[in-house]
Design an enzyme around this catalytic site. Structure first.
Site, PDB file in Angstrom:
ATOM      1  N   GLU A 139       9.227  -4.725 -10.038  1.00 45.29           N
ATOM      2  CA  GLU A 139       7.809  -4.570 -10.387  1.00 45.29           C
ATOM      3  C   GLU A 139       7.665  -4.121 -11.848  1.00 45.29           C
ATOM      4  O   GLU A 139       6.827  -4.629 -12.593  1.00 45.29           O
ATOM      5  CB  GLU A 139       7.142  -3.551  -9.451  1.00 45.29           C
ATOM      6  CG  GLU A 139       5.665  -3.377  -9.777  1.00 45.29           C
ATOM      7  CD  GLU A 139       4.926  -2.431  -8.828  1.00 45.29           C
ATOM      8  OE1 GLU A 139       5.567  -1.875  -7.909  1.00 45.29           O
ATOM      9  OE2 GLU A 139       3.713  -2.251  -9.021  1.00 45.29           O
ATOM     10  N   LEU A 190      -8.993  -7.909 -35.655  1.00 42.22           N
ATOM     11  CA  LEU A 190      -9.004  -9.052 -36.578  1.00 42.22           C
ATOM     12  C   LEU A 190     -10.050 -10.098 -36.181  1.00 42.22           C
ATOM     13  O   LEU A 190     -10.457 -10.911 -37.005  1.00 42.22           O
ATOM     14  CB  LEU A 190      -7.605  -9.688 -36.656  1.00 42.22           C
ATOM     15  CG  LEU A 190      -6.601  -8.855 -37.471  1.00 42.22           C
ATOM     16  CD1 LEU A 190      -5.181  -9.368 -37.279  1.00 42.22           C
ATOM     17  CD2 LEU A 190      -6.970  -8.859 -38.958  1.00 42.22           C
ATOM     18  N   TYR A 241      13.803   4.705  -0.278  1.00 40.26           N
ATOM     19  CA  TYR A 241      14.884   4.040  -1.024  1.00 40.26           C
ATOM     20  C   TYR A 241      14.582   2.539  -1.161  1.00 40.26           C
ATOM     21  O   TYR A 241      14.890   1.930  -2.193  1.00 40.26           O
ATOM     22  CB  TYR A 241      16.229   4.307  -0.340  1.00 40.26           C
ATOM     23  CG  TYR A 241      16.407   5.796  -0.123  1.00 40.26           C
ATOM     24  CD1 TYR A 241      16.674   6.635  -1.206  1.00 40.26           C
ATOM     25  CD2 TYR A 241      16.216   6.376   1.136  1.00 40.26           C
ATOM     26  CE1 TYR A 241      16.768   8.007  -1.032  1.00 40.26           C
ATOM     27  CE2 TYR A 241      16.314   7.747   1.323  1.00 40.26           C
ATOM     28  CZ  TYR A 241      16.583   8.566   0.233  1.00 40.26           C
ATOM     29  OH  TYR A 241      16.652   9.917   0.394  1.00 40.26           O
ATOM     30  N   ALA A 291       0.843  -1.206   0.000  1.00 39.98           N
ATOM     31  CA  ALA A 291       0.000   0.000   0.000  1.00 39.98           C
ATOM     32  C   ALA A 291       0.869   1.243   0.000  1.00 39.98           C
ATOM     33  O   ALA A 291       1.343   1.692   1.055  1.00 39.98           O
ATOM     34  CB  ALA A 291      -0.927  -0.023   1.209  1.00 39.98           C
ATOM     35  N   GLY A 325     -12.988  -9.149 -35.367  1.00 39.11           N
ATOM     36  CA  GLY A 325     -14.268  -8.549 -35.759  1.00 39.11           C
ATOM     37  C   GLY A 325     -15.222  -8.458 -34.577  1.00 39.11           C
ATOM     38  O   GLY A 325     -14.789  -8.206 -33.443  1.00 39.11           O
TER      39      GLY A 325
HETATM   40  C1  LIG Z   1      -5.817  -1.750 -10.938  1.00 35.38           C
HETATM   41  C2  LIG Z   1      -4.801  -0.992 -10.158  1.00 35.38           C
HETATM   42  C3  LIG Z   1      -4.024  -1.647  -9.223  1.00 35.38           C
HETATM   43  C4  LIG Z   1      -3.099  -0.933  -8.443  1.00 35.38           C
HETATM   44  N1  LIG Z   1      -2.423  -1.587  -7.455  1.00 35.38           N
HETATM   45  C5  LIG Z   1      -1.667  -0.855  -6.575  1.00 35.38           C
HETATM   46  C6  LIG Z   1      -1.104  -1.478  -5.414  1.00 35.38           C
HETATM   47  O1  LIG Z   1      -1.243  -2.683  -5.194  1.00 35.38           O
HETATM   48  N2  LIG Z   1      -0.400  -0.708  -4.546  1.00 35.38           N
HETATM   49  C7  LIG Z   1      -0.216   0.629  -4.764  1.00 35.38           C
HETATM   50  O2  LIG Z   1       0.428   1.268  -3.942  1.00 35.38           O
HETATM   51  N3  LIG Z   1      -0.732   1.250  -5.863  1.00 35.38           N
HETATM   52  C8  LIG Z   1      -1.465   0.537  -6.757  1.00 35.38           C
HETATM   53  N4  LIG Z   1      -2.015   1.152  -7.867  1.00 35.38           N
HETATM   54  C9  LIG Z   1      -1.780   2.576  -8.072  1.00 35.38           C
HETATM   55  C10 LIG Z   1      -0.910   2.917  -9.283  1.00 35.38           C
HETATM   56  O3  LIG Z   1       0.431   2.581  -9.022  1.00 35.38           O
HETATM   57  C11 LIG Z   1      -1.111   4.413  -9.574  1.00 35.38           C
HETATM   58  O4  LIG Z   1      -2.433   4.558 -10.079  1.00 35.38           O
HETATM   59  C12 LIG Z   1      -0.101   4.953 -10.541  1.00 35.38           C
HETATM   60  O5  LIG Z   1       1.190   5.002  -9.956  1.00 35.38           O
HETATM   61  C13 LIG Z   1      -0.460   6.380 -11.021  1.00 35.38           C
HETATM   62  O6  LIG Z   1      -0.735   7.210  -9.945  1.00 35.38           O
HETATM   63  P1  LIG Z   1      -2.091   8.095  -9.943  1.00 35.38           P
HETATM   64  O7  LIG Z   1      -3.223   7.162 -10.230  1.00 35.38           O
HETATM   65  O8  LIG Z   1      -2.151   8.875  -8.702  1.00 35.38           O
HETATM   66  O9  LIG Z   1      -1.946   9.049 -11.189  1.00 35.38           O
HETATM   67  P2  LIG Z   1      -1.309  10.519 -11.190  1.00 35.38           P
HETATM   68  O10 LIG Z   1       0.023  10.486 -10.521  1.00 35.38           O
HETATM   69  O11 LIG Z   1      -2.312  11.483 -10.675  1.00 35.38           O
HETATM   70  O12 LIG Z   1      -1.095  10.764 -12.741  1.00 35.38           O
HETATM   71  C14 LIG Z   1      -2.164  11.145 -13.622  1.00 35.38           C
HETATM   72  C15 LIG Z   1      -1.589  11.356 -15.017  1.00 35.38           C
HETATM   73  O13 LIG Z   1      -0.648  12.426 -14.977  1.00 35.38           O
HETATM   74  C16 LIG Z   1       0.600  11.985 -15.465  1.00 35.38           C
HETATM   75  N5  LIG Z   1       1.675  12.637 -14.701  1.00 35.38           N
HETATM   76  C17 LIG Z   1       1.858  12.637 -13.353  1.00 35.38           C
HETATM   77  N6  LIG Z   1       2.940  13.366 -13.019  1.00 35.38           N
HETATM   78  C18 LIG Z   1       3.461  13.814 -14.192  1.00 35.38           C
HETATM   79  C19 LIG Z   1       4.603  14.597 -14.529  1.00 35.38           C
HETATM   80  N7  LIG Z   1       5.448  15.038 -13.593  1.00 35.38           N
HETATM   81  N8  LIG Z   1       4.845  14.885 -15.838  1.00 35.38           N
HETATM   82  C20 LIG Z   1       4.007  14.421 -16.795  1.00 35.38           C
HETATM   83  N9  LIG Z   1       2.919  13.662 -16.541  1.00 35.38           N
HETATM   84  C21 LIG Z   1       2.650  13.348 -15.264  1.00 35.38           C
HETATM   85  C22 LIG Z   1       0.616  10.477 -15.247  1.00 35.38           C
HETATM   86  O14 LIG Z   1       1.524   9.854 -16.125  1.00 35.38           O
HETATM   87  C23 LIG Z   1      -0.832  10.146 -15.556  1.00 35.38           C
HETATM   88  O15 LIG Z   1      -1.005  10.050 -16.944  1.00 35.38           O
HETATM   89  C24 LIG Z   1      -2.919   0.447  -8.663  1.00 35.38           C
HETATM   90  C25 LIG Z   1      -3.683   1.102  -9.647  1.00 35.38           C
HETATM   91  C26 LIG Z   1      -4.620   0.412 -10.365  1.00 35.38           C
HETATM   92  C27 LIG Z   1      -5.471   1.155 -11.358  1.00 35.38           C
END
Ligand SMILES: Cc1cc2nc3c(=O)[nH]c(=O)nc-3n(C[C@H](O)[C@H](O)[C@H](O)COP(=O)(O)OP(=O)(O)OC[C@H]3O[C@@H](n4cnc5c(N)ncnc54)[C@H](O)[C@@H]3O)c2cc1C
Length: 379
Positions: free
Chosen positions: A242, A337, A233, A125, A339
């Protein structure tokens, strides 16, 4: 002989395929419908010698290296499983390594052994409602109080959280930024831990995902994983594993969709001839094969260098983006492909199309991977 094709790894691959064909593929549609995996599957995977691959025997694992773990994931997908299944059955692949690496025997006995035996489930988490890509911005706080910590905050999108017994949680124990983050082991039944109902998703339907809230959760000091304020870290150290796992899942999904599409275009007839007899179709599947092979070859080469101890920070990010782009191209064309059949829930490529959309978001988005590459290029 390639490190991916030794006698031992061929045997491991065969065992993962047998397990997938017997214990996963026949039930996957029902688990997708149910939105969760049965606990029994974890026990069966442990008994088959698959769950603990890549974890040391001293921690209850089967031994082997990261390549062995990735061979298992690759083969499960290519034999009819899915990335969602891999994400949920092997959530400990992201939830356990920090704890095993930290080497606290009491925590290893309490958490790693039962998890690797398929008896318990652990989630990782890190992500919060206001901190996803920006891990250093997390605000879940753990305040030292007597012989433990008191934790308050929330975590979002946590894989396997509705079933997990343990959570490896990133918390803020110090000041702002990267230097104030630690990892703590929380238990589901600790007072103040609340797990939401399963979140409704686009794909990975068999993999349950939930939100966690922590309200005044008292956690013993012995549940600290590694050093206090060194958590960022530790998290970054495990991100390579990962991200490379997600890259493997991407090219394995592409390979599976290519295989399914080749069978389909040979079989499906339009205007009196099989689809495979049309040059436009032949060129499309050839391009799907090219992109899949490039993704696999590059990703495996990066993994080999990573295992050899080379600095591959930039290459890991490039491998993830390369494999995700190949997968996006292949799943899209596989559906096209097929359809109308490609749009039907009963068709396997339809599931891969939805499932694979997360691969460029989870574990660091495409944009964050590109940011890493750019920063290192211009440093
Ligand atoms: C099905 C699923 C399972 C998951 N499982 C886990 C889990 O087990 N444990 C866990 O801790 N997390 C988990 N996650 C979370 C996942 O790691 C995050 O959703 C992901 O790291 C993106 O973070 P965010 O959703 O807050 O997007 P944001 O950080 O809000 O990003 C939104 C958009 O902005 C872009 N963006 C952000 N910062 C920048 C920047 N500096 N420059 C340009 N573009 C940027 C991103 O690329 C993205 O397109 C899961 C997510 C999903 C959907």
């Amino acid at each position: 002989m390639s490190s991916w094709d030794t006698d031992e790894r061929r045997a491991l691959r065969a065992s993962a395929r047998r397990f997938t064909e017997a214990e996963i593929a026949p039930h996957l549609a029902a688990w997708e419908e149910a939105g969760t995996l049965p606990r029994e599957l974890h026990r069966k995977a442990a008994a088959a010698g698959l769950l603990g691959v890549g974890f040391p025997e001293e921690a209850g694992g089967q031994g082997g290296s990261a390549i062995d773990t990735l061979v298992v994931a690759e083969e499960i997908i290519q034999a009819g499983g899915s990335s969602g299944l891999v994400a949920s059955l092997f959530t400990h692949g992201i939830g356990l390594p920090h704890l095993v690496e930290a080497g606290n025997k009491a925590l290893v006995d309490k958490v790693a052994r039962p998890v690797l035996a398929g008896e318990k489930i652990v989630s990782l988490a890190i992500t919060e409602p206001d901190a996803g890509s920006d891990v250093a911005g997390l605000t879940t706080r753990a305040v030292r109080d007597g012989d433990g910590y008191v934790v308050d905050g929330a975590k979002l999108y946590i894989t396997s959280a509705t079933r997990a017994d343990f959570f490896t949680v990133a918390v803020r124990t110090g000041g702002d930024g990267v230097g104030g983050i630690s990892l703590l082991l929380l238990e589901r039944d600790m007072p103040g831990v609340t797990v939401s109902a399963p979140l409704k998703k686009m794909g990975w339907l068999c993999s349950d995902t939930a939100e966690l809230t922590f309200a005044g959760v008292r956690v013993p000091a012995e549940h600290l994983i590694g050093e206090e304020n060194a958590g960022f870290y530790a998290i970054m150290g495990q991100f390579a594993a990962e991200r490379l796992s997600l890259a493997v899942q991407a090219y394995a999904t592409a390979q599976r969709c290519l295989d399914l599409t080749l069978a389909w275009v040979r079989d499906r007839r339009t205007f009196g001839r099989p689809l495979a007899s049309r040059q436009v179709v032949q060129h499309r599947v050839a391009e799907m094969a090219r992109q899949t092979d490039v993704a696999r070859t590059y990703t495996r080469a990066v993994i080999d260098d990573w295992q050899a101890g080379k600095n591959v920070l930039s290459q890991v990010a490039m491998a993830k983006n390369t494999a995700v782009a190949a997968c996006d191209f292949v799943v899209d064309n596989a559906v096209q492909l097929h359809g109308g059949m490609g749009y039907m829930r009963e068709t396997e490529v339809e599931r891969h199309y939805r499932d694979s959309r997360i691969l460029g978001i989870g574990g660091g988005t495409n944009e964050i991977m590109t940011e890493i590459v750019a920063k290192l290029l211009l440093a």
